[in-house]
Design an enzyme around this catalytic site. Structure first.
Site, PDB file in Angstrom:
ATOM      1  N   TYR A   2      82.598 -26.338 -86.923  1.00  0.00           N
ATOM      2  CA  TYR A   2      83.431 -25.788 -87.992  1.00  0.00           C
ATOM      3  C   TYR A   2      84.728 -26.581 -88.148  1.00  0.00           C
ATOM      4  O   TYR A   2      85.161 -26.859 -89.268  1.00  0.00           O
ATOM      5  CB  TYR A   2      83.706 -24.301 -87.761  1.00  0.00           C
ATOM      6  CG  TYR A   2      82.444 -23.460 -87.747  1.00  0.00           C
ATOM      7  CD1 TYR A   2      81.421 -23.674 -88.666  1.00  0.00           C
ATOM      8  CD2 TYR A   2      82.261 -22.463 -86.802  1.00  0.00           C
ATOM      9  CE1 TYR A   2      80.262 -22.910 -88.649  1.00  0.00           C
ATOM     10  CE2 TYR A   2      81.104 -21.691 -86.782  1.00  0.00           C
ATOM     11  CZ  TYR A   2      80.113 -21.923 -87.709  1.00  0.00           C
ATOM     12  OH  TYR A   2      78.968 -21.166 -87.688  1.00  0.00           O
TER      13      TYR A   2
ATOM     14  N   GLU B  17      83.596 -15.941 -88.715  1.00  0.00           N
ATOM     15  CA  GLU B  17      84.028 -15.605 -87.356  1.00  0.00           C
ATOM     16  C   GLU B  17      83.101 -16.328 -86.406  1.00  0.00           C
ATOM     17  O   GLU B  17      81.891 -16.377 -86.641  1.00  0.00           O
ATOM     18  CB  GLU B  17      83.923 -14.101 -87.105  1.00  0.00           C
ATOM     19  CG  GLU B  17      84.849 -13.276 -87.943  1.00  0.00           C
ATOM     20  CD  GLU B  17      84.588 -11.783 -87.788  1.00  0.00           C
ATOM     21  OE1 GLU B  17      83.634 -11.394 -87.085  1.00  0.00           O
ATOM     22  OE2 GLU B  17      85.338 -11.012 -88.385  1.00  0.00           O
TER      23      GLU B  17
END
Length: 151
Positions: free
Chosen positions: A120, A108
């Site tokens: 990411y 997350e």
């Protein structure tokens, strides 16, 4: 990377230093007890980035079961950012994941943490869901996944 950095498995005795690293560099830091819980979990652990002086300058912690791994936190000291350390920590984690039969890696990230989100994406994670206002008003948790086909 400017400095020579080693990447090693973190040990329970690193929990204090890791909690200080987080409290100095993270908006939502984990405390020593939370970190120690992961380090002592037989299905958990962390990879640390250590500089020439033996100081931990970054780390990523994780828990896994069967074919799924979840990243708890990835933290790099602000003075060491933009040197490829976070990306190398993820690469080390992917190597560990592959060797342990992991097929999916989840995390997350705060919707307000654009540098982490970009990292990411660059490393192959894809957005799969959003938890609205998870970190506070207008600060959502973007749930991301990296699948084995890319490991």
């Amino acid at each position: 990377m400017a400095a020579e950095i080693k990447f090693l498995q973190a040990l329970p005795e690193d929990a204090e230093e890791l909690s200080i690293l987080e409290s100095n560099n993270m908006k939502h830091p984990w405390n020593k007890e939370m970190i120690l819980e992961v380090l002592e979990n037989p299905r958990g652990g962390a990879i640390k980035a250590v500089d020439n002086d033996g100081i931990i300058v970054g780390y990523v912690n994780y828990t896994y079961i069967f074919e799924e791994l979840e990243i708890g936190n990835l933290c790099v000291d602000t003075t060491y950012r933009r040197q490829g350390i976070a990306q190398k920590l993820l690469e080390e984690l992917f190597t560990f994941s592959s060797a342990n039969g992991v097929e999916k890696v989840f995390l997350e990230v705060s919707s307000q943490n654009e540098p982490a989100h970009k990292l990411y994406i660059k490393c192959g994670f894809e957005e799969i869901n959003v938890r609205k206002n998870y970190y506070g008003s207008n600060d959502h948790a973007i749930i991301m996944c990296f699948e084995k086909r890319k490991l």
